[in-house]
Design an enzyme around this catalytic site. Sequence first.
Site, short mmCIF file in Angstrom:
data_model
loop_
_atom_site.label_atom_id
_atom_site.label_comp_id
_atom_site.label_asym_id
_atom_site.label_seq_id
_atom_site.Cartn_x
_atom_site.Cartn_y
_atom_site.Cartn_z
N ARG A 1 0.86 -1.42 0.11
CA ARG A 1 -0.28 -0.30 -0.15
C ARG A 1 0.93 1.12 -0.19
O ARG A 1 1.07 2.59 -0.01
CB ARG A 1 -0.87 -0.21 1.43
CG ARG A 1 -1.69 1.25 1.07
CD ARG A 1 -3.37 1.37 2.07
NE ARG A 1 -3.02 0.71 2.77
CZ ARG A 1 -2.66 0.91 3.90
NH1 ARG A 1 -1.76 1.72 5.09
NH2 ARG A 1 -2.46 0.10 5.25
N TYR B 1 -11.51 18.92 -15.13
CA TYR B 1 -12.34 17.40 -15.66
C TYR B 1 -13.41 17.65 -14.96
O TYR B 1 -13.30 17.73 -14.30
CB TYR B 1 -11.05 16.69 -15.65
CG TYR B 1 -11.27 15.06 -16.00
CD1 TYR B 1 -11.68 14.87 -17.27
CD2 TYR B 1 -11.70 14.77 -14.82
CE1 TYR B 1 -11.76 13.39 -17.58
CE2 TYR B 1 -12.34 13.27 -14.65
CZ TYR B 1 -12.60 12.24 -16.40
OH TYR B 1 -12.90 11.22 -16.12
N ASP C 1 -3.27 19.42 -14.50
CA ASP C 1 -2.93 18.47 -14.61
C ASP C 1 -2.74 18.69 -16.28
O ASP C 1 -3.03 19.02 -16.54
CB ASP C 1 -4.85 18.46 -14.69
CG ASP C 1 -5.25 17.24 -15.44
OD1 ASP C 1 -4.36 16.34 -16.15
OD2 ASP C 1 -6.46 16.54 -15.14
N LYS D 1 -4.78 7.57 -19.85
CA LYS D 1 -4.69 8.22 -21.20
C LYS D 1 -3.58 8.13 -21.13
O LYS D 1 -3.57 6.60 -21.89
CB LYS D 1 -5.27 9.75 -20.61
CG LYS D 1 -6.63 10.22 -19.66
CD LYS D 1 -7.57 9.30 -20.52
CE LYS D 1 -8.62 9.58 -19.70
NZ LYS D 1 -8.50 10.44 -19.18
C1 PLP Z 1 -9.84 11.58 -17.71
C2 PLP Z 1 -8.99 12.70 -16.85
C3 PLP Z 1 -9.02 12.42 -15.47
C4 PLP Z 1 -9.38 11.74 -14.97
O1 PLP Z 1 -8.54 10.02 -14.47
P1 PLP Z 1 -9.15 8.82 -14.30
O2 PLP Z 1 -7.61 7.90 -14.40
O3 PLP Z 1 -10.26 8.25 -15.48
O4 PLP Z 1 -9.39 8.43 -12.40
C5 PLP Z 1 -8.73 13.56 -14.70
N1 PLP Z 1 -8.04 14.87 -15.91
C6 PLP Z 1 -8.52 14.24 -16.93
C7 PLP Z 1 -8.20 15.42 -17.74
C8 PLP Z 1 -8.49 13.82 -17.75
O5 PLP Z 1 -8.96 13.29 -18.98
#
Ligand code: PLP
Length: 393
Positions: free
Chosen positions: A59, A112, A184, A209
Amino acid sequence: MDIQKSKNGTASVWAGELEEFYERATTPPIVNSVTFGYRDLEEWHEVALGNKEGHIYSRNTNPTVQVFEEKVRILEHAESAIAFSTGMAAISNTLFSLLAPGDRVVSIKDTYGGTSRLFIEFLPAINVSVTLCETGHHEEMEEEIAKGCKLVYLETPTNPTLKVLDLKRLIKAAKAVKAIVVVDNTFATPINQNPILLGADVVVHSATKFLGGHSDVMGGVACGNTELIKRIFQYREITGASLHAMSAYLLARGMKTLELRILRQNQSAMKVAQFLSSHPKVEEVFYPGLPTHKGHDFAKEQMSGFGGMMSFSLKGGYDKVKKFLPQLKLVHLAASLGSVSSLAGPPRTTSHVELTEAQRAELGIPESLIRYSVGIENVEDLIEDLTQAFNTI
Ligand SMILES: *Cc1c(COP(=O)(O)O)cnc(C)c1O
């Protein structure tokens, strides 16, 4: 070879993999062990105290997870990195560990969807006040930041209309009030944009992604200066939002081709965007690489490539989208983005399904908008596929 100074292509492959692995394996072993044993109680104690390197319990830390963390750390020019089970785990743990009741956050309306829920619902519930500015209205943001805040949260380019924020300008405003800057960087990836080199304190990613890149694994990561990442780490130890070794392996494997994929996607997306802009059935194309895009100038300044994400609206409204999308053969019609295969969907159904038509209009999201994530297929085939689908509407 100092991996710290290596170029992106080298770091993607070698970061985290320079040391000898178990039995001289040449790929990172997937260490599924929950726990790590010590016969020397003194050593165990030192590792447990954090005075000596080593693992205790998965963890908290795990050798396979560290390979993935190291790749992101090097590519983002960060001091430290910490992995999470999903992107939202990375974002929520980062915000909840760095904020306390009474603090104030300044961010944008276009974050997001999940992040936006944190700002509208979950942070106010613990008495953190959040001011969400019009995305791209830099003066308004500077004014709000200057009023004083603990944290400035940025995302660029944004979803789904690829709005671009001037990172240098906003980071300068944040530094003036000693606010922590979190960015982000999911859409841009570390290949195209490095917010830490522009002064950001923490960069977060949905590794689900582009980093993973194959739509077969979920993960998240936060990286930045060691002191802040340590605070986030101590919080994650307790929330338990850790990344699994198998997922870490898939992410690290995907990341070996990160630079290859992103350079290809940059090129293909540019060609697709140019094709769409000149198509008579397209109303508007949103791609930061196009000189007509509102944020093109900042994008050119702070990004080394414009990325694989774009969106475009069709003339004739949503009815046209309903006919057009199912005709495409070379895209998955699904949520998510950043994979080797192209993927498309209407924000009306995916990212912004919970909003009303009026709320979407307020964010500048046309009902006939299609978000398109360009994969690594041959771009001429993608354009041919789009052409035949246009011919049916
Ligand atoms: C998909 C996404 C998230 C969230 O990510 P998850 O892996 O689905 O929890 C956060 N920020 C952006 C810009 C995203 O495209």
